[in-house]
Design a protein around this motif. Structure first.
Motif, PDB file in Angstrom:
ATOM      1  N   THR A  54       0.829  -1.205   0.000  1.00  0.00           N
ATOM      2  CA  THR A  54       0.000   0.000   0.000  1.00  0.00           C
ATOM      3  C   THR A  54       0.862   1.252   0.000  1.00  0.00           C
ATOM      4  O   THR A  54       1.811   1.367   0.793  1.00  0.00           O
ATOM      5  N   ALA A  55       0.518   2.204  -0.856  1.00  0.00           N
ATOM      6  CA  ALA A  55       1.160   3.516  -0.829  1.00  0.00           C
ATOM      7  C   ALA A  55       0.420   4.366   0.199  1.00  0.00           C
ATOM      8  O   ALA A  55      -0.531   5.085  -0.106  1.00  0.00           O
ATOM      9  N   SER A  56       0.853   4.275   1.445  1.00  0.00           N
ATOM     10  CA  SER A  56       0.107   4.871   2.547  1.00  0.00           C
ATOM     11  C   SER A  56       0.152   6.390   2.553  1.00  0.00           C
ATOM     12  O   SER A  56      -0.744   7.045   3.073  1.00  0.00           O
ATOM     13  N   GLY A  57       1.210   6.969   2.035  1.00  0.00           N
ATOM     14  CA  GLY A  57       1.356   8.412   2.101  1.00  0.00           C
ATOM     15  C   GLY A  57       1.799   8.920   3.450  1.00  0.00           C
ATOM     16  O   GLY A  57       1.828  10.133   3.682  1.00  0.00           O
ATOM     17  N   LEU A  58       2.160   8.028   4.364  1.00  0.00           N
ATOM     18  CA  LEU A  58       2.614   8.455   5.681  1.00  0.00           C
ATOM     19  C   LEU A  58       4.021   9.039   5.589  1.00  0.00           C
ATOM     20  O   LEU A  58       4.892   8.466   4.941  1.00  0.00           O
ATOM     21  N   PRO A  59       4.262  10.168   6.235  1.00  0.00           N
ATOM     22  CA  PRO A  59       5.626  10.697   6.248  1.00  0.00           C
ATOM     23  C   PRO A  59       6.515   9.859   7.148  1.00  0.00           C
ATOM     24  O   PRO A  59       6.019   9.101   7.995  1.00  0.00           O
TER      25      PRO A  59
END
Length: 452
Positions: free
Chosen positions: A254-259
């Motif tokens: 998953t491309a979570s986008g969490l920094p």
């Protein structure tokens, strides 16, 4: 010899007294014959107990995966599907519709009964859960809102939400779970919040915007210790490694986008199911059938029935968190049973939160509350009427130029059985985006919940 003088004649009262003495002497003698008894009066037979009133409850539903697949009792397999289509016919930057869906598969393994009986095995359990999302997770941003209008608005793909080992005591006074896990639903949320659709009202509203915090579906390496010193009191202590949240999210691609995260976060939560709040909730709801519907039972009722409660009990909660950043805050909530002149059962609730470090927390202030009522419609005693209001304040440091965003949500949950419910809802978003430049947003949605 002189003759004895004749005895004086006995008067009537003397004869009566002598007769009474003779009767008393006969009654005191063990050999005396009992006096003739009068007719024996049989006691009336006891009345049969009144039959218990019938119970109105949810139908069993369609069964579970465990039953369908014939799995053993030491293996629990659950599947839940939550879909939330939504459209905004009024207000917002654009008018459009959206669909987002969450599918969760959870597995719990325990030692087989033969090996666990009376041994150490029955105290252990392994948990594994995966959540999958498909649909449109960016609907709120496109229409101009800062906060998600749907609780399941997360990046499309698969998330590993739990992979842990748990140890419980025999008496249930404590448990310890370690591995990959998250804060939701055990920390910073109350059961009553789970009835709402908007993300600011549904579970953990104080923390869902903090990057890298392990709020479902985000998971992190950590541990959760649960202590129950009394039947009404629960203490939860948890720690999570924020530096690993993005790596855990990417385990299933998953491309979570969490920094990138760093450091740890620690939580402490006290929950108290006060006996004085729950005293009248120990039994089902006493109701009376009138015509084709039910109402709360009064003094006179010709057709009494009992109704299964669908609402959680009263609960008081205080919590605090502290982590690298620094990032510290407090949270509190109360769920209180109330009596109202309509429906069968009611809860009011309120929650508030304060974040002390506005550089790390994009939403450092929150206040919300609402009312959930059961059986408002006489012919639908198990359905729920849901009303909630919330206001979230933005950080002047990490969110410059934004003030606050509010929401009013009205919903009605139709409970068909234990496997399926349908919940239409209306939302009015106040000050969408927090900058005062987007018109008020009116959205209508439908939540479909399935469990197997």
């Amino acid at each position: 010899m002189a003759a004895a003088p004749p005895s004086p004649p006995q008067t009537p009262w003397r004869r009566q007294a002598l007769t009474l003495l003779l009767l008393l002497a006969a009654a005191g003698s063990g050999n005396a014959e009992p006096l003739p008894a009068g007719p024996v009066v049989e006691p009336p037979p006891p009345e049969p107990p009144a039959p218990a009133p019938p119970l109105v409850r949810l139908e069993p539903g369609w069964g579970t995966l465990q039953q369908t697949l014939g799995l053993p009792a030491w293996l629990d397999l659950d599947l839940e599907i939550l879909a939330e289509p939504m459209a905004n016919p009024v207000g917002g930057l654009v008018k459009e519709a959206s669909w987002i869906q969450q599918t969760t598969l959870a597995l719990t393994l325990r030692a087989p009964a033969a090996a666990a009986a009376g041994g150490e095995g029955k105290r252990w359990a392994m948990h594994l859960a995966v959540a999958g999302y498909n649909g449109d997770p960016a609907y709120a941003q496109r229409v101009g809102a800062a906060l998600p209008l749907q609780e399941v608005a997360n990046p499309v793909g698969f998330w590993l939400t739990r992979a842990s080992l748990e140890r419980r005591s025999d008496d249930g006074r404590w448990s310890l779970e370690a591995g990959l896990l998250g804060m939701d639903p055990d920390l910073f949320s109350t059961p009553i919040e789970g009835f709402y659709v908007h993300d600011a009202l549904n579970g953990a509203p104080v923390l869902f915007t903090i990057p890298n915090f392990p709020i479902f579906p985000v998971a992190a390496p950590g541990a959760l210790l649960v202590l129950r010193p009394t039947p009404a009191t629960t203490l939860r202590l948890a720690s999570f490694d924020l530096a690993a949240t993005d790596a855990v999210a990417r385990l299933l691609g998953t491309a979570s986008g969490l920094p990138p995260g760093r450091g740890w976060t620690h939580q402490l939560q006290w929950s108290y199911a006060a006996p004085w709040l729950n005293r009248r909730l120990r039994l089902p709801i006493a109701a009376c059938r009138e015509g084709g519907g039910l109402r709360a039972r009064g003094r006179n009722c010709g057709r009494p029935v009992m109704v299964e409660r669908q609402l959680p009990g009263g609960l008081l909660q205080l919590a605090a968190y502290a982590g690298t950043g620094p990032n510290r805050g407090l949270y509190g909530s109360a769920t209180v049973p109330v009596a109202l002149p309509w429906g069968l059962d009611h809860r009011i609730w309120a929650a508030t939160a304060a974040g002390f470090d506005t550089a790390a927390n994009p939403t450092p202030s929150y206040i919300g509350g609402g009312l959930v009522s059961q059986g408002v419609l006489p012919r639908r005693p198990l359905d729920l009427l849901i009303l909630g209001v919330a206001r979230t304040g933005f950080s002047p440091i990490s969110q410059p130029g934004l003030s606050h965003e509010g929401v009013v949500e009205l919903g009605y949950q139709i409970r068909f059985n234990q496997s399926f419910n349908l919940q239409p809802s209306l939302q009015w978003i106040l000050n969408p985006g927090g900058a005062g430049r987007v018109p008020g947003l009116f959205a209508a949605g439908l939540q479909l919940g399935f469990s197997f």
